[in-house]
Scaffold this motif. Structure first.
Motif, mmCIF file in Angstrom:
data_model
loop_
_atom_site.group_PDB
_atom_site.id
_atom_site.type_symbol
_atom_site.label_atom_id
_atom_site.label_comp_id
_atom_site.label_asym_id
_atom_site.label_seq_id
_atom_site.Cartn_x
_atom_site.Cartn_y
_atom_site.Cartn_z
ATOM 1 N N TRP A 312 7.396 -7.472 -5.677
ATOM 2 C CA TRP A 312 6.739 -8.044 -4.501
ATOM 3 C C TRP A 312 6.358 -6.885 -3.600
ATOM 4 C CZ3 TRP A 312 7.380 -7.776 0.769
ATOM 5 C CH2 TRP A 312 6.678 -8.712 1.537
ATOM 6 N N SER A 313 5.092 -6.824 -3.223
ATOM 7 C CA SER A 313 4.601 -5.703 -2.424
ATOM 8 C C SER A 313 3.868 -6.205 -1.195
ATOM 9 C CB SER A 313 3.649 -4.823 -3.251
ATOM 10 O OG SER A 313 4.279 -4.320 -4.412
ATOM 11 N N LYS A 314 3.941 -5.421 -0.140
ATOM 12 C CA LYS A 314 3.229 -5.719 1.104
ATOM 13 C C LYS A 314 2.514 -4.456 1.551
ATOM 14 C CE LYS A 314 4.076 -7.436 5.826
ATOM 15 N NZ LYS A 314 5.129 -7.836 6.795
ATOM 16 N N TYR A 315 1.228 -4.591 1.890
ATOM 17 C CA TYR A 315 0.399 -3.463 2.321
ATOM 18 C C TYR A 315 -0.101 -3.754 3.735
ATOM 19 C CZ TYR A 315 0.366 -2.693 -2.717
ATOM 20 O OH TYR A 315 0.731 -2.515 -4.032
ATOM 21 N N GLU A 316 0.329 -2.939 4.674
ATOM 22 C CA GLU A 316 -0.059 -3.109 6.076
ATOM 23 C C GLU A 316 -0.989 -1.967 6.474
ATOM 24 O OE1 GLU A 316 3.856 -2.921 7.780
ATOM 25 O OE2 GLU A 316 4.033 -5.101 7.830
ATOM 26 N N LYS A 317 -2.253 -2.290 6.678
ATOM 27 C CA LYS A 317 -3.233 -1.291 7.088
ATOM 28 C C LYS A 317 -3.129 -1.135 8.606
ATOM 29 C CE LYS A 317 -6.138 -2.538 3.155
ATOM 30 N NZ LYS A 317 -5.971 -1.321 2.352
ATOM 31 N N GLU A 318 -2.400 -0.108 9.026
ATOM 32 C CA GLU A 318 -1.937 0.014 10.398
ATOM 33 C C GLU A 318 -3.067 0.107 11.419
ATOM 34 O OE1 GLU A 318 1.621 0.860 11.305
ATOM 35 O OE2 GLU A 318 2.041 -0.046 9.380
ATOM 36 N N GLN A 319 -4.164 0.705 11.033
ATOM 37 C CA GLN A 319 -5.190 1.079 11.999
ATOM 38 C C GLN A 319 -6.262 0.005 12.197
ATOM 39 O OE1 GLN A 319 -7.337 4.478 10.693
ATOM 40 N NE2 GLN A 319 -7.813 5.221 12.729
ATOM 41 N N GLN A 320 -6.403 -0.919 11.260
ATOM 42 C CA GLN A 320 -7.520 -1.848 11.296
ATOM 43 C C GLN A 320 -7.289 -2.976 12.295
ATOM 44 O OE1 GLN A 320 -8.441 -3.205 7.344
ATOM 45 N NE2 GLN A 320 -9.287 -1.255 6.725
ATOM 46 N N VAL A 321 -8.370 -3.391 12.954
ATOM 47 C CA VAL A 321 -8.349 -4.506 13.908
ATOM 48 C C VAL A 321 -9.485 -5.452 13.530
ATOM 49 C CG1 VAL A 321 -8.519 -5.197 16.314
ATOM 50 C CG2 VAL A 321 -7.401 -3.028 15.729
ATOM 51 N N PRO A 322 -9.227 -6.762 13.189
ATOM 52 C CA PRO A 322 -7.877 -7.327 13.130
ATOM 53 C C PRO A 322 -7.056 -6.695 12.007
ATOM 54 C CG PRO A 322 -9.461 -8.831 12.171
ATOM 55 C CD PRO A 322 -10.262 -7.719 12.768
ATOM 56 N N ARG A 323 -5.742 -6.694 12.182
ATOM 57 C CA ARG A 323 -4.871 -6.006 11.245
ATOM 58 C C ARG A 323 -4.920 -6.671 9.872
ATOM 59 N NH1 ARG A 323 1.589 -4.725 11.979
ATOM 60 N NH2 ARG A 323 1.602 -2.765 10.829
ATOM 61 N N ASP A 324 -5.142 -5.875 8.850
ATOM 62 C CA ASP A 324 -5.240 -6.366 7.479
ATOM 63 C C ASP A 324 -3.890 -6.193 6.794
ATOM 64 O OD1 ASP A 324 -6.027 -7.193 5.011
ATOM 65 O OD2 ASP A 324 -7.433 -5.563 4.627
ATOM 66 N N VAL A 325 -3.299 -7.303 6.361
ATOM 67 C CA VAL A 325 -2.016 -7.282 5.655
ATOM 68 C C VAL A 325 -2.193 -7.998 4.326
ATOM 69 C CG1 VAL A 325 0.420 -7.936 5.698
ATOM 70 C CG2 VAL A 325 -0.717 -7.248 7.817
ATOM 71 N N GLU A 326 -1.814 -7.336 3.232
ATOM 72 C CA GLU A 326 -1.900 -7.924 1.896
ATOM 73 C C GLU A 326 -0.502 -8.045 1.310
ATOM 74 O OE1 GLU A 326 -5.965 -6.385 -0.068
ATOM 75 O OE2 GLU A 326 -4.625 -4.771 0.578
ATOM 76 N N ARG A 327 -0.266 -9.153 0.599
ATOM 77 C CA ARG A 327 1.007 -9.387 -0.087
ATOM 78 C C ARG A 327 0.722 -9.718 -1.545
ATOM 79 N NH1 ARG A 327 1.294 -11.539 4.990
ATOM 80 N NH2 ARG A 327 3.108 -10.946 6.270
ATOM 81 N N LYS A 328 1.468 -9.058 -2.443
ATOM 82 C CA LYS A 328 1.215 -9.253 -3.873
ATOM 83 C C LYS A 328 2.512 -9.501 -4.623
ATOM 84 C CE LYS A 328 0.186 -5.906 -6.824
ATOM 85 N NZ LYS A 328 -0.545 -4.860 -7.576
ATOM 86 N N VAL A 329 2.503 -10.541 -5.464
ATOM 87 C CA VAL A 329 3.582 -10.817 -6.410
ATOM 88 C C VAL A 329 3.079 -10.453 -7.796
ATOM 89 C CG1 VAL A 329 5.091 -12.560 -7.393
ATOM 90 C CG2 VAL A 329 4.498 -12.667 -4.974
#
Length: 415
Positions: A312-329
């Motif tokens: 299970w992975s989570k990718y948080e693109k810290e700088q982008q607005v709106p904040r882009d968060v991806e979650r992968k199983v």
């Protein structure tokens, strides 16, 4: 023609680093290993689209030469290759990519002063959560050059303690697609202390200054950890700390990070579990925080092996607005079995689901592949494999999906 070699400045840096790496190794032992790969691919959906699929036959020629040397306080490995791709039905113009890699380590003053050098130029995925470079020749890819120069000192303290202090410069650039070029300056100190046989304590601090044309950031990280080895393939480790980021644009973040894991050889099976937080190089952003939890089960057989992975992975693109968060199983199964002398069968099955705070196409991604390798001699291998790839909105329905069939025959020649 698509694909380019690095700019003159980066190419000059690579050449200079290679010359510096090679110069003290004139008295070292050299090994030269040329290789050649020739392949033909049939692909019925080259651009992975749901409609108006493009079928093509792709001829691929990949000559490579590799050099390694060791001796005189120096180790190095250099390689250079060309990847030529010809599309018989003119779905796109031919591609000519260059691949280059250099690793080197210089040691001075009785192993006290070191300089690590590395440079890689290769095709990488422009999407961090889904790397398509293994399943496609053209989709969501860019060319990356990543150069690192790192001088450091190794202080052998009293007892079983070692302190490593150093500086690291990293230059990352992209060609042939979207990508955020970055320059990074790091200063770091890492302490290692062997408490008892197999039990090691570590601690460290890193300051990084990362710059791009659009923004920059300062990152501080501090950590402490323990690792315990209790036999081949059996270990426990735990590292935890905190990081602080301050962007030039005004954004500030502070987060814990960790790296915990264990591996155990039960004889019948080898099991490993872990969880890790790290900042991963992302072509799309200046800073992407990746959280990954994983578990693997593997077994070796007299004539092969099998392995199962779940994560299970989570990718948080810290700088982008709106904040882009991806979650992968992700789930994956791989296996290899020697059917007879020189003939080996391969199997892989995998699937993932990707969710995002921003709109994304096809949350489900399924792959199934099988193939054979036949060793004609110690230097020549013939291979054939077939892969089916599916992108879907719903796991139980192929309506509106992307379906791809790939069949590849290949000859690999090594010296």
């Amino acid at each position: 023609m698509t694909g380019t070699f690095p700019t003159r400045r980066t190419a000059a840096t690579f050449f200079a680093a290679s010359v510096l790496a090679a110069s003290p190794a004139l008295a070292a032992d050299f090994k030269v290993n040329p290789s050649l790969s020739l392949s033909e691919e049939y692909n019925d959906n080259l651009f992975q689209t749901a409609q108006r699929e493009k079928t093509d036959f792709v001829t691929r020629v990949q000559p490579t030469i590799a050099l390694s040397a060791e001796g005189g306080g120096f180790t190095t490995s250099l390689s250079y290759g060309v990847d030529y791709r010809y599309f018989a039905k003119n779905s796109r113009s031919y591609q000519l990519d260059h691949r280059a890699a250099m690793l080197g380590n210089l040691r001075f003053f009785d192993d006290f002063f070191h300089v690590d050098l590395s440079d890689t130029y290769s095709r990488v995925s422009s999407e961090l959560a889904r790397d398509l470079t293994g399943e496609s020749l053209v989709v969501n890819q860019t060319l990356q050059n990543n150069a690192i120069v790192s001088p450091f000192l190794t202080w052998h303290l009293s007892g079983s303690s070692t302190l490593k202090t150093g500086y690291r410069y990293r230059d990352t650039r992209y060609w042939g697609g979207d990508g955020v070029d970055k320059r990074e300056h790091d200063g770091y100190a890492e302490l290692s202390h062997e408490i008892s046989s197999g039990l090691v304590l570590s601690a460290g601090y890193t300051f990084a200054r990362i710059i791009s044309d659009a923004d920059g950031l300062d990152r501080h990280e501090a950590f402490a950890g323990l690792k315990y080895d209790f036999g081949t393939g059996n270990f426990l480790y735990a590292k935890g700390g905190y990081d602080w980021q301050s962007f030039d644009s005004g954004l500030k973040t502070s987060d814990p990070f960790w790296d915990l894991g264990a591996s155990r050889d039960f004889g019948l099976l080898v099991a490993a579990i872990g969880t890790k937080v790290q900042y991963t190089e992302d072509p799309q952003t200046l800073s992407t925080r990746n959280i990954n939890h994983y578990a693997t089960l593997s077994r070796n057989f007299p004539r092969g092996f099998a392995s199962f992975t779940a994560s299970w992975s989570k990718y948080e693109k810290e700088q982008q607005v709106p904040r882009d968060v991806e979650r992968k199983v992700f789930f994956g199964l791989t296996g290899r079995y020697e059917l007879s002398s020189g003939l080996t069968a391969n199997l892989n099955l995998s699937g993932d689901r990707l969710d995002s705070t921003l709109p994304r196409d096809y949350p489900y991604h399924l792959t199934a592949g099988a193939g054979f390798d036949y060793a004609m001699s110690t230097n020549v291998v013939l291979a054939a494999n077939y892969t089916h790839i599916s992108y879907r909105d719903n796991l139980d329905s192929a309506a509106g999906s992307v379906e791809v069939n790939r069949a590849i025959v290949e000859m690999r020649i090594t010296r």
